[in-house]
Motif scaffolding. Sequence first.
Motif, short mmCIF file in Angstrom:
data_model
loop_
_atom_site.label_atom_id
_atom_site.label_comp_id
_atom_site.label_asym_id
_atom_site.label_seq_id
_atom_site.Cartn_x
_atom_site.Cartn_y
_atom_site.Cartn_z
N PRO A 160 -8.60 8.26 -7.18
CA PRO A 160 -8.42 8.22 -5.71
C PRO A 160 -8.07 6.83 -5.18
O PRO A 160 -7.23 6.72 -4.28
N VAL A 161 -8.69 5.79 -5.72
CA VAL A 161 -8.38 4.44 -5.25
C VAL A 161 -6.93 4.08 -5.55
O VAL A 161 -6.23 3.48 -4.72
N ALA A 162 -6.46 4.46 -6.74
CA ALA A 162 -5.07 4.18 -7.11
C ALA A 162 -4.10 4.93 -6.20
O ALA A 162 -3.08 4.38 -5.78
N LEU A 163 -4.44 6.17 -5.87
CA LEU A 163 -3.56 6.96 -5.00
C LEU A 163 -3.54 6.39 -3.58
O LEU A 163 -2.47 6.35 -2.95
N VAL A 164 -4.69 5.95 -3.08
CA VAL A 164 -4.73 5.36 -1.73
C VAL A 164 -3.93 4.06 -1.70
O VAL A 164 -3.19 3.79 -0.75
N ALA A 165 -4.10 3.23 -2.74
CA ALA A 165 -3.35 1.97 -2.80
C ALA A 165 -1.85 2.25 -2.87
O ALA A 165 -1.05 1.57 -2.21
N ALA A 166 -1.47 3.25 -3.67
CA ALA A 166 -0.05 3.61 -3.77
C ALA A 166 0.48 4.09 -2.42
O ALA A 166 1.59 3.74 -2.02
N ALA A 167 -0.32 4.89 -1.71
CA ALA A 167 0.12 5.38 -0.39
C ALA A 167 0.33 4.23 0.58
O ALA A 167 1.29 4.22 1.36
N GLY A 168 -0.56 3.23 0.54
CA GLY A 168 -0.40 2.07 1.41
C GLY A 168 0.89 1.31 1.14
O GLY A 168 1.59 0.90 2.08
N VAL A 169 1.21 1.12 -0.14
CA VAL A 169 2.43 0.39 -0.48
C VAL A 169 3.67 1.24 -0.19
O VAL A 169 4.72 0.70 0.16
N VAL A 170 3.56 2.55 -0.32
CA VAL A 170 4.67 3.43 0.06
C VAL A 170 5.00 3.25 1.54
O VAL A 170 6.16 3.13 1.94
N MET A 234 7.90 -3.23 -5.07
CA MET A 234 7.30 -1.94 -4.76
C MET A 234 7.10 -1.14 -6.05
O MET A 234 6.03 -0.55 -6.27
N VAL A 235 8.12 -1.11 -6.90
CA VAL A 235 8.01 -0.40 -8.18
C VAL A 235 6.91 -1.01 -9.04
O VAL A 235 6.11 -0.29 -9.65
N ASP A 236 6.84 -2.33 -9.09
CA ASP A 236 5.85 -3.01 -9.92
C ASP A 236 4.43 -2.64 -9.50
O ASP A 236 3.57 -2.36 -10.34
N PHE A 237 4.18 -2.63 -8.19
CA PHE A 237 2.84 -2.27 -7.71
C PHE A 237 2.53 -0.81 -8.05
O PHE A 237 1.43 -0.50 -8.55
N LEU A 238 3.46 0.10 -7.77
CA LEU A 238 3.21 1.52 -8.01
C LEU A 238 3.04 1.79 -9.50
O LEU A 238 2.21 2.63 -9.89
N ARG A 239 3.77 1.09 -10.34
CA ARG A 239 3.63 1.28 -11.79
C ARG A 239 2.26 0.80 -12.25
O ARG A 239 1.62 1.44 -13.10
N GLY A 240 1.79 -0.30 -11.69
CA GLY A 240 0.47 -0.78 -12.04
C GLY A 240 -0.63 0.14 -11.55
O GLY A 240 -1.60 0.41 -12.26
N ALA A 241 -0.48 0.67 -10.35
CA ALA A 241 -1.52 1.54 -9.77
C ALA A 241 -1.55 2.91 -10.42
O ALA A 241 -2.63 3.47 -10.67
N LEU A 242 -0.36 3.46 -10.71
CA LEU A 242 -0.29 4.86 -11.13
C LEU A 242 -0.14 5.06 -12.63
O LEU A 242 -0.39 6.16 -13.13
N LEU A 247 -3.12 -4.33 -12.19
CA LEU A 247 -2.63 -4.79 -10.88
C LEU A 247 -2.80 -6.29 -10.73
O LEU A 247 -3.12 -6.78 -9.64
N ASN A 248 -2.58 -7.01 -11.81
CA ASN A 248 -2.73 -8.47 -11.77
C ASN A 248 -1.75 -9.12 -10.80
O ASN A 248 -2.03 -10.18 -10.23
N ASN A 249 -0.58 -8.49 -10.62
CA ASN A 249 0.46 -9.08 -9.76
C ASN A 249 0.44 -8.53 -8.35
O ASN A 249 1.38 -8.76 -7.60
N TRP A 250 -0.61 -7.80 -7.98
CA TRP A 250 -0.58 -7.15 -6.68
C TRP A 250 -0.46 -8.12 -5.51
O TRP A 250 0.21 -7.79 -4.52
N PRO A 251 -1.06 -9.35 -5.55
CA PRO A 251 -0.85 -10.24 -4.40
C PRO A 251 0.62 -10.61 -4.21
O PRO A 251 1.10 -10.72 -3.08
#
Length: 277
Positions: A160-170, A234-242, A247-251
């Motif tokens: 769920p946390v990964a999906l919420v994070a992905a939704a935010g970046v989407v 955007m792809v990099d974050f979603l690939r890390g989350a999903l 997610l080391n590069n998320w910042p």
Amino acid sequence: MSSGRCAAPAGVSAEPERGVAGVLRQTGAGILAIAEMEVRKLRHDPSELLSRAVQPVLWLVIFGQVFSQVRAFDTGGLNYQAFMTPGILSQSVMFIAIFFGISIIWEKDLGILQKFLAMPVPRVSLVLGKALAAGVRALSQATIVFLLAAVIGVPLRWHPVALVAAAGVVILGAVTFATLSMIIAALVKTRERFMGIGQLLTMPLFFASNALYPLSIMPRWLRAVATANPLSYMVDFLRGALVTGQLNNWPVDVGVLLAACVVFTVVAAYLYPKVAV
């Protein structure tokens, strides 16, 4: 006697508020009101979402399964369909958002834009309200991609946390590309030119990113282009989350998207009134 001024949307004060808090409150209310107006259009005609679902279906079901057998790219041991799913999701979000600006050209041609400009809301509210509506559309597209991935058995992380994070970046990615789209619309001012430039931008942005293949296999010049491409982050974050859970590069990913969003929003808010000229 009419003042010639357009009535403010529900929840928005008819008169400009003073002070920083007042301006922020009116800006936020304007963003939500404009977004609600745009989402209402989608509720009355949801067929657009179904038609846009065709493209990710083709990419994931046909392209993804074929290239999973070829093993043409080194994906670090990841299943290729899982590797490309964040890229296809990002592509779908970008395609929805990058053509969103054509709506303000339609509004200009129908005389609606002039009424928006007469409303007592900051220009940034008009821009971000429309861009936020693009984010809502992007979320519906993300839901379709997630459902499709689940049906065909793509091994994603369903935490769920990964999906919420992905939704935010989407949403952030959609707002970023929607504001870029409004800049283009403000500059070209005609539907024909807008469609031509939109189609000219989407394919280079998609293929000059890490959506379908890792940056490591690109020639140096293309890697530099992909590094400057907001879609890559955007792809990099979603690939890390999903997919990878890393997610080391998320910042950096979120920071680049947010910086691009701020710049595009400021420029779009400046240019927005010029569409009506």
